[in-house]
Design an enzyme around this catalytic site. Structure first.
Site, PDB file in Angstrom:
ATOM      1  N   ASP A  63       0.813  -1.206   0.000  1.00  0.00           N
ATOM      2  CA  ASP A  63       0.000   0.000   0.000  1.00  0.00           C
ATOM      3  C   ASP A  63       0.853   1.265   0.000  1.00  0.00           C
ATOM      4  O   ASP A  63       0.647   2.165  -0.791  1.00  0.00           O
ATOM      5  CB  ASP A  63      -0.984  -0.005   1.198  1.00  0.00           C
ATOM      6  CG  ASP A  63      -0.307  -0.290   2.546  1.00  0.00           C
ATOM      7  OD1 ASP A  63       0.932  -0.472   2.605  1.00  0.00           O
ATOM      8  OD2 ASP A  63      -1.034  -0.339   3.561  1.00  0.00           O
TER       9      ASP A  63
ATOM     10  N   ASP B  16       6.667   3.780   3.613  1.00  0.00           N
ATOM     11  CA  ASP B  16       6.727   4.780   4.686  1.00  0.00           C
ATOM     12  C   ASP B  16       8.179   4.855   5.169  1.00  0.00           C
ATOM     13  O   ASP B  16       8.999   5.519   4.554  1.00  0.00           O
ATOM     14  CB  ASP B  16       5.736   4.362   5.774  1.00  0.00           C
ATOM     15  CG  ASP B  16       5.596   5.369   6.892  1.00  0.00           C
ATOM     16  OD1 ASP B  16       5.616   6.578   6.602  1.00  0.00           O
ATOM     17  OD2 ASP B  16       5.457   4.971   8.062  1.00  0.00           O
TER      18      ASP B  16
ATOM     19  N   THR C 222       9.639  -2.340   5.938  1.00  0.00           N
ATOM     20  CA  THR C 222       8.936  -3.560   5.519  1.00  0.00           C
ATOM     21  C   THR C 222       9.421  -4.019   4.152  1.00  0.00           C
ATOM     22  O   THR C 222       9.815  -5.177   3.980  1.00  0.00           O
ATOM     23  CB  THR C 222       7.409  -3.313   5.440  1.00  0.00           C
ATOM     24  OG1 THR C 222       6.981  -2.705   6.651  1.00  0.00           O
ATOM     25  CG2 THR C 222       6.659  -4.613   5.226  1.00  0.00           C
ATOM     26  N   LEU C 223       9.386  -3.121   3.188  1.00  0.00           N
ATOM     27  CA  LEU C 223       9.756  -3.499   1.824  1.00  0.00           C
ATOM     28  C   LEU C 223      11.217  -3.947   1.767  1.00  0.00           C
ATOM     29  O   LEU C 223      11.549  -4.914   1.076  1.00  0.00           O
ATOM     30  CB  LEU C 223       9.511  -2.328   0.870  1.00  0.00           C
ATOM     31  CG  LEU C 223       9.357  -2.722  -0.585  1.00  0.00           C
ATOM     32  CD1 LEU C 223       8.161  -3.647  -0.778  1.00  0.00           C
ATOM     33  CD2 LEU C 223       9.186  -1.494  -1.468  1.00  0.00           C
TER      34      LEU C 223
ATOM     35  N   LYS D 238       5.895   8.092   1.064  1.00  0.00           N
ATOM     36  CA  LYS D 238       6.040   9.273   1.926  1.00  0.00           C
ATOM     37  C   LYS D 238       7.527   9.506   2.117  1.00  0.00           C
ATOM     38  O   LYS D 238       8.095   9.055   3.112  1.00  0.00           O
ATOM     39  CB  LYS D 238       5.450   8.935   3.301  1.00  0.00           C
ATOM     40  CG  LYS D 238       4.147   9.581   3.666  1.00  0.00           C
ATOM     41  CD  LYS D 238       3.883   9.328   5.150  1.00  0.00           C
ATOM     42  CE  LYS D 238       2.693   8.455   5.360  1.00  0.00           C
ATOM     43  NZ  LYS D 238       2.468   8.132   6.791  1.00  0.00           N
TER      44      LYS D 238
ATOM     45  N   ASP E 213      -5.295   1.602   6.828  1.00  0.00           N
ATOM     46  CA  ASP E 213      -6.151   1.748   8.005  1.00  0.00           C
ATOM     47  C   ASP E 213      -5.559   2.680   9.049  1.00  0.00           C
ATOM     48  O   ASP E 213      -4.355   2.947   9.067  1.00  0.00           O
ATOM     49  CB  ASP E 213      -6.347   0.385   8.681  1.00  0.00           C
ATOM     50  CG  ASP E 213      -5.076  -0.084   9.389  1.00  0.00           C
ATOM     51  OD1 ASP E 213      -4.034  -0.200   8.697  1.00  0.00           O
ATOM     52  OD2 ASP E 213      -5.102  -0.299  10.610  1.00  0.00           O
TER      53      ASP E 213
HETATM   54  P1  IMP Z   1       7.087   0.934   6.426  1.00  0.00           P
HETATM   55  O1  IMP Z   1       7.291   1.937   7.513  1.00  0.00           O
HETATM   56  O2  IMP Z   1       7.527   1.444   5.069  1.00  0.00           O
HETATM   57  O3  IMP Z   1       7.719  -0.383   6.788  1.00  0.00           O
HETATM   58  O4  IMP Z   1       5.531   0.689   6.299  1.00  0.00           O
HETATM   59  C1  IMP Z   1       4.882  -0.257   7.074  1.00  0.00           C
HETATM   60  C2  IMP Z   1       3.390  -0.235   6.929  1.00  0.00           C
HETATM   61  O5  IMP Z   1       2.895   0.776   7.761  1.00  0.00           O
HETATM   62  C3  IMP Z   1       2.781   0.069   5.573  1.00  0.00           C
HETATM   63  O6  IMP Z   1       2.726  -1.039   4.711  1.00  0.00           O
HETATM   64  C4  IMP Z   1       1.373   0.455   6.011  1.00  0.00           C
HETATM   65  O7  IMP Z   1       0.581  -0.689   6.203  1.00  0.00           O
HETATM   66  C5  IMP Z   1       1.629   1.155   7.334  1.00  0.00           C
HETATM   67  N1  IMP Z   1       1.596   2.616   7.138  1.00  0.00           N
HETATM   68  C6  IMP Z   1       2.617   3.459   6.957  1.00  0.00           C
HETATM   69  N2  IMP Z   1       2.182   4.735   6.785  1.00  0.00           N
HETATM   70  C7  IMP Z   1       0.838   4.650   6.863  1.00  0.00           C
HETATM   71  C8  IMP Z   1      -0.223   5.643   6.734  1.00  0.00           C
HETATM   72  O8  IMP Z   1      -0.022   6.853   6.526  1.00  0.00           O
HETATM   73  N3  IMP Z   1      -1.482   5.165   6.876  1.00  0.00           N
HETATM   74  C9  IMP Z   1      -1.778   3.849   7.109  1.00  0.00           C
HETATM   75  N4  IMP Z   1      -0.837   2.912   7.213  1.00  0.00           N
HETATM   76  C10 IMP Z   1       0.460   3.311   7.089  1.00  0.00           C
HETATM   77 MG    MG Z   2       1.158  -2.684   5.108  1.00  0.00          MG
END
Ligand code: IMP
Ligand code: MG
Length: 181
Positions: free
Chosen positions: A104, A107, A111-112, A135, A163
């Site tokens: 989705d 951030d 995760t990726l 972002k 969510d």
């Molecule tokens: P990461 O920080 O790139 O590992 O993102 C982890 C996960 O956090 C994403 O896949 C989303 O499910 C969730 N996430 C990050 N930013 C947002 C947001 O603005 N709204 C909702 N979920 C978010």
């Molecule tokens: Mg996610």
């Protein structure tokens, strides 16, 4: 409980148009006539991925396996733990396959990064990733997604699968959560 801002950040039409654009780009980047394994990161991917595979089909892409992975880095609310755990792995062997990872939002990127590292070790023929949103202000690791729908400001967003505490995933547009005062 924070509320949703009344004005959407991205309308349903903008999101739908972008998915058509992304499908075009993705279709032309994979070898013609060879199936693409599509792997989604649950749960945020579920709406975007459903729309994307149908659009890829319209662009002539043969979808091979469809599989899902659950990785968690967030608890409740809007703060990241930065600690990524694979809670459910995929069921298919991806060795030699053309793989498209779907998430989705990019951030912090934690995760990726974790999932790409894991999948690379399984020797796919191709490994590409696609996110609906990114972002950049929050990015903490050196990673880029191959296909990005929209670059958004540093706001917590919901809708199209995203969510806030398991709410608002069903919104057909991207909305912004109001900040706490
Ligand atoms: P990461 O920080 O790139 O590992 O993102 C982890 C996960 O956090 C994403 O896949 C989303 O499910 C969730 N996430 C990050 N930013 C947002 C947001 O603005 N709204 C909702 N979920 C978010
Ligand atoms: Mg996610």
């Amino acid at each position: 409980m924070p509320e949703l801002e009344a004005h959407p950040l991205l309308s349903e039409q903008q999101v739908n148009d972008k998915i058509v654009e992304l499908a075009c780009e993705i279709a032309s980047s994979f070898p013609e006539g060879e199936p693409v394994t599509v792997i989604g990161l649950l749960r945020g991917c579920f709406i975007f991925m459903a729309d994307l595979v149908r659009e890829l089909h319209r662009k002539g892409v043969i979808i091979g396996e469809v599989d899902f992975l659950i990785a968690s880095s967030y608890g409740g609310g809007t703060s990241s733990s930065g600690n990524v755990k694979i809670e459910r792995d995929v069921k298919h062997d991806i060795a030699g396959k053309h793989v498209l990872l779907v998430d989705d939002i990019l951030d912090t990127g934690a995760t990726l990064q974790k999932v790409i590292e894991l999948f690379k070790s399984r020797n796919p023929a191709t490994l590409k990733s696609c996110v609906l949103l990114e972002k950049p202000a929050r990015l903490e690791v050196d990673i880029k997604s191959d296909f990005v729908g929209f670059t958004i400001p540093n706001k917590f967003v919901v809708g199209c699968g995203l969510d806030y505490d398991q709410r608002y995933r069903e919104l057909p547009y991207i909305g912004i959560m109001k900040e706490d005062d």
